[in-house]
Design a protein around this motif. Structure first.
Motif, short mmCIF file in Angstrom:
data_model
loop_
_atom_site.label_atom_id
_atom_site.label_comp_id
_atom_site.label_asym_id
_atom_site.label_seq_id
_atom_site.Cartn_x
_atom_site.Cartn_y
_atom_site.Cartn_z
N THR A 431 -25.39 13.46 48.36
CA THR A 431 -24.86 14.82 48.43
C THR A 431 -23.65 14.93 49.35
OG1 THR A 431 -26.40 15.40 50.22
CG2 THR A 431 -27.12 15.80 47.95
N HIS A 432 -23.45 13.91 50.22
CA HIS A 432 -22.32 13.92 51.13
C HIS A 432 -21.27 12.86 50.77
CE1 HIS A 432 -25.56 15.78 53.60
NE2 HIS A 432 -24.57 16.56 54.03
N ALA A 433 -21.46 12.20 49.65
CA ALA A 433 -20.57 11.10 49.28
C ALA A 433 -19.13 11.55 49.10
CB ALA A 433 -21.06 10.42 48.00
N SER A 434 -18.93 12.83 48.76
CA SER A 434 -17.56 13.33 48.54
C SER A 434 -16.72 13.27 49.82
CB SER A 434 -17.60 14.76 48.01
OG SER A 434 -18.26 15.62 48.93
N ARG A 435 -17.38 13.13 50.98
CA ARG A 435 -16.64 12.99 52.24
C ARG A 435 -15.69 11.80 52.20
NH1 ARG A 435 -20.16 12.08 57.26
NH2 ARG A 435 -18.16 12.42 58.33
N ILE A 436 -16.10 10.75 51.48
CA ILE A 436 -15.32 9.51 51.53
C ILE A 436 -14.95 8.97 50.15
CG2 ILE A 436 -16.30 8.85 53.75
CD1 ILE A 436 -18.14 6.92 52.28
N SER A 437 -15.48 9.54 49.10
CA SER A 437 -15.31 8.93 47.77
C SER A 437 -13.96 9.25 47.15
CB SER A 437 -16.43 9.39 46.84
OG SER A 437 -16.34 10.79 46.63
N VAL A 438 -13.56 8.42 46.20
CA VAL A 438 -12.40 8.68 45.35
C VAL A 438 -12.92 9.41 44.12
CG1 VAL A 438 -10.53 7.65 44.02
CG2 VAL A 438 -11.23 6.62 46.19
N ALA A 439 -12.46 10.61 43.92
CA ALA A 439 -13.02 11.46 42.87
C ALA A 439 -12.92 10.83 41.49
CB ALA A 439 -12.33 12.83 42.88
N SER A 440 -11.84 10.10 41.25
CA SER A 440 -11.60 9.56 39.91
C SER A 440 -12.22 8.19 39.67
CB SER A 440 -10.09 9.47 39.66
OG SER A 440 -9.48 8.63 40.63
#
Length: 717
Positions: A431-440
């Motif tokens: 649920t917090h992966a968007s802190r560091i992930s590349v969206a694409s």
């Protein structure tokens, strides 16, 4: 004898007679034209007294396929397709010394001539011949060179014409085992081409583990993780790039054969897991191997990592390994001015089992060098993949929120695994992966986001460690710094040395000669770690750890300024002005009073500065003030919480209702300052200021690598 007409553009027209059984005669080489050099006056001169070191040429060759036994369609360039190189005793060695492979010295009574032909072989090449030492697919472009030793007789060298004929007769493209076995003593066969070499075996990959706490979750003091671990793997590693394969017939029975990385090129690696050579490594499931290395006893299937999710996680880990190994081999094999040995063996052709030796040589010619490592009669000189002593690149594994997990199994079940371009791994709550992930890009971490998240969570982790020390005085945390660059400038390397000096690891002047000699540091990798115990962590927040008296803001800013001074080079374009401001109390106090970086240009002492310099000074101030604000806000609530813990039973109090209630305010404060992390804390200054606040005490290490050189530094508290 086959006649070869030799001409140049300056009037030379002579005939050389080639041996009928020589490859060039079989290829129907009838005419060779020298380009760019007048050869007429050189042909009768002794080879050691020539004015030229080499020349290029064109040829008429009607059957080039004969060069590799007509195994594939072979073409030569329509224009310049070859070159001659001449090495004499003044050159001292046939090839530049790369410090790893045996040096072929040129004695006073020796010269060498190299004959190179650039050919293109058809797509069926690999199926028709044993190969050239590198696996290729499709059409192969090959630069084939034969170096022939020319010996003086009674102190006299032969004229160039005679030596050139000898070299032409010796020219050979080694594409099968018999060619290697029958290679004449005093020759070197070299093949330059793009392709892949493969090694299979068991590998030990070192991990450095950063366990982190998050500000907005509870605490679990039972969680513990080793700061270092070793990931044991089995499978194949394929290295691809611009490569050169050399075989040197040292004597009637000794053959040196190896693969070299072409100077200035970049290699890539691909790891493929196998069931392993050793039974205890019998798995191709990287996720399972990775998780059990970090958390012994955890079953990835029990954690719900199955099916397509398991496939995705394995792909992410595989990509991380590929990137990490690629960095490691480029750092280990990164000479910019010479071709450098990647793998090289000395084989005694008269010893061991002949069939096994031939099978190993055949496999190596096809690009798979695994069997060579098992030959009793083959001595390894260097292998950048399997030599554990040279695999110095640790994979950084960042475990976000680990210290807040209720239990390891639930932590693993809730997390995903991401990797960044530098080969780092991040284990983080989905649920917090968007802190560091590349969206694409699934399972990819953005390197900038990852650095920022690590900075944000360091203060939370330090705060957690201060509290955890109430239960476990031996508790430690680790801060890490990592930088990799294909071409680090002299100034950028100087900045890394200053970080090492700030950590009391390096005497900065000890690098003066190295910095002066290297304008560029190819494939530079810098890694540093600092491990802090409970007392050292408490020093970050308190002037007195016994009384838990918070540090005054002025003291924190003073230490922050001193740490910033330590990592700035006066020779940097903005360095002198930055240092002047950091060391000027009057200007600094004026910035503190003003508090608005947008209007700093009106402050006396800053008005005359150019925008880039003023911007750098503004960034310095913002970083130091952010850090001071963070400590000033966190210290009182931390002191209050620690005082409350003094009255509670010493058992794990994470479930104690009183502690839970009192910790809410602390978590709110830590959460608010963490979310305002300033970018400058991500770099070297972040490590320098923490080390300074801890009283210059920590167990710390630093490795600086470039151009196949590694310098290691370490010190304890």
């Amino acid at each position: 004898m086959a006649n070869l007409q030799l001409t140049d553009a300056f009037g030379l027209n002579t005939t050389l007679q080639l041996r009928d059984d020589s490859p060039l005669a079989k290829a129907k080489l009838t005419h060779l034209t020298g380009i760019g050099q007048s050869l007429g006056n050189e042909m009768n001169a002794p080879i050691d007294q020539l004015s030229l070191k080499g020349f290029t040429f064109t040829v008429n060759c009607s059957a080039p396929g004969a060069l590799i036994g007509n195994a594939a369609n072979v073409t030569l360039n329509a224009g310049v397709c070859g070159a001659v190189s001449i090495m004499t005793p003044i050159d001292k060695t046939l090839f530049d010394d790369n410090h790893f492979s045996p040096v072929i010295a040129i004695m006073p009574n020796q010269c060498w001539i190299g004959i190179e032909l650039d050919i293109t072989a058809g797509a069926n090449l690999q199926a028709q011949v044993d190969g050239f030492g590198v696996g290729v697919k499709g059409v192969a472009k090959l630069g084939a060179t034969t170096y022939t030793l020319i010996q003086a007789s009674d102190g006299q060298f032969p004229p160039l014409g005679d030596a050139f004929k000898t070299a032409l007769d010796h020219f050979y493209i080694a594409s099968n085992v018999d060619a290697l076995r029958n290679q004449p003593v005093g020759t070197v066969y070299a093949r330059a081409l793009s392709g892949t070499v493969t090694f299979s075996g068991s590998y030990q990959v070192p991990l450095t583990v950063n366990a982190l706490a998050s500000a907005d979750l509870g605490f679990n003091y039972k969680v513990a993780v080793a700061p270092e671990a070793t990931l044991k793997l089995s499978g194949s590693i394929a290295i691809s790039g611009d490569l050169i394969v050399r075989s040197h017939k040292v004597s009637d029975v000794v053959l040196e054969i190896g693969v070299y990385k072409k100077k200035g090129s970049i290699l890539t690696a691909n790891f493929t897991a196998s069931e392993g050579i050793e039974a205890d490594l019998g798995t191709t499931d990287l996720a399972a191997r990775f998780l059990t290395t970090l958390f012994p006893g955890v079953d990835s299937k029990d954690a719900g990592i199955t099916g397509e999710e398991a496939n995705d996680v394995n792909r992410a880990l595989n990509q991380c390994l590929d990137r990490s190994i690629s960095i490691a081999i480029n750092v280990s094999c990164s000479a910019a001015t010479t071709d450098e040995a990647a793998v090289i063996y000395e084989v005694n052709l008269s010893a061991g089992n002949m069939d096994e030796t031939s099978a190993a040589l055949k496999s190596a010619l096809g690009g798979d060098w695994t069997r060579m490592s098992r030959l009793e009669n083959a001595s390894l000189i260097r292998n950048i993949v399997t030599d554990e002593k040279e695999y110095k690149h640790q994979i950084a594994v960042n475990l976000f929120g680990l210290y807040n997990a209720a239990e390891i199994d639930s932590y693993v079940r809730s997390c995903t695994i991401l990797h960044d371009e530098n080969g780092q791994v991040a284990v983080i709550d989905k649920t917090h992966a968007s802190r560091i992930s590349v969206a694409s890009t699934p399972y990819a971490a953005d390197a900038d986001k990852l650095r920022r998240a690590l900075a944000e969570d360091f203060l939370s982790t330090a705060s957690y460690a201060a509290i955890a020390s109430r239960v476990n005085p031996e508790f430690t945390i680790q801060q890490s710094y990592f930088l990799y660059d294909q071409k680090l400038t002299r100034q950028e390397m100087r900045d890394q040395i200053l970080l090492g000096a700030a950590l009391n690891l390096i005497e900065k002047n000890s690098w003066n000669s190295t910095l002066a000699a290297n304008p560029i540091f190819p494939h530079a990798r810098i890694s540093a770690t600092a491990r802090y115990n409970a007392a050292e962590v408490l020093s970050l927040f308190f002037a007195s750890t016994g009384s838990r008296q918070p540090r005054p803001r002025a003291e924190i800013e003073r230490i922050g300024r001193s740490a910033m001074v330590a990592v700035i080079d006066p020779a940097d374009p903005a360095g002198a002005q930055r240092l002047a401001v950091l060391q000027d109390d009057q200007i600094w106090n004026a910035m503190d009073t003003n508090g608005n970086v947008a209007s700093f240009g009106s402050i006396p002492g800053l008005q005359q500065l150019a925008s880039p310099v003023l911007g750098a000074i503004e960034a310095d101030w913002a970083s130091i003030v952010w850090w001071a604000d963070s400590i000033v806000k966190a210290a009182p609530t931390l002191a209050y919480l620690l005082a409350s813990l003094d009255t509670m039973p010493p058992e794990n109090f994470s479930t104690n209702p009183e502690f839970t209630e009192k910790s809410k305010a602390f978590q709110n404060v830590i959460g608010s300052v963490a979310r305002e992390t300033h970018a400058a804390f991500e770099g070297g200054w972040g490590m320098a200021v923490v080390f300074a606040l801890a009283g210059n005490k920590a167990d710390r290490t630093m490795d600086i690598s470039w151009s196949s050189v590694t310098r290691h530094y370490e010190a304890n508290s």
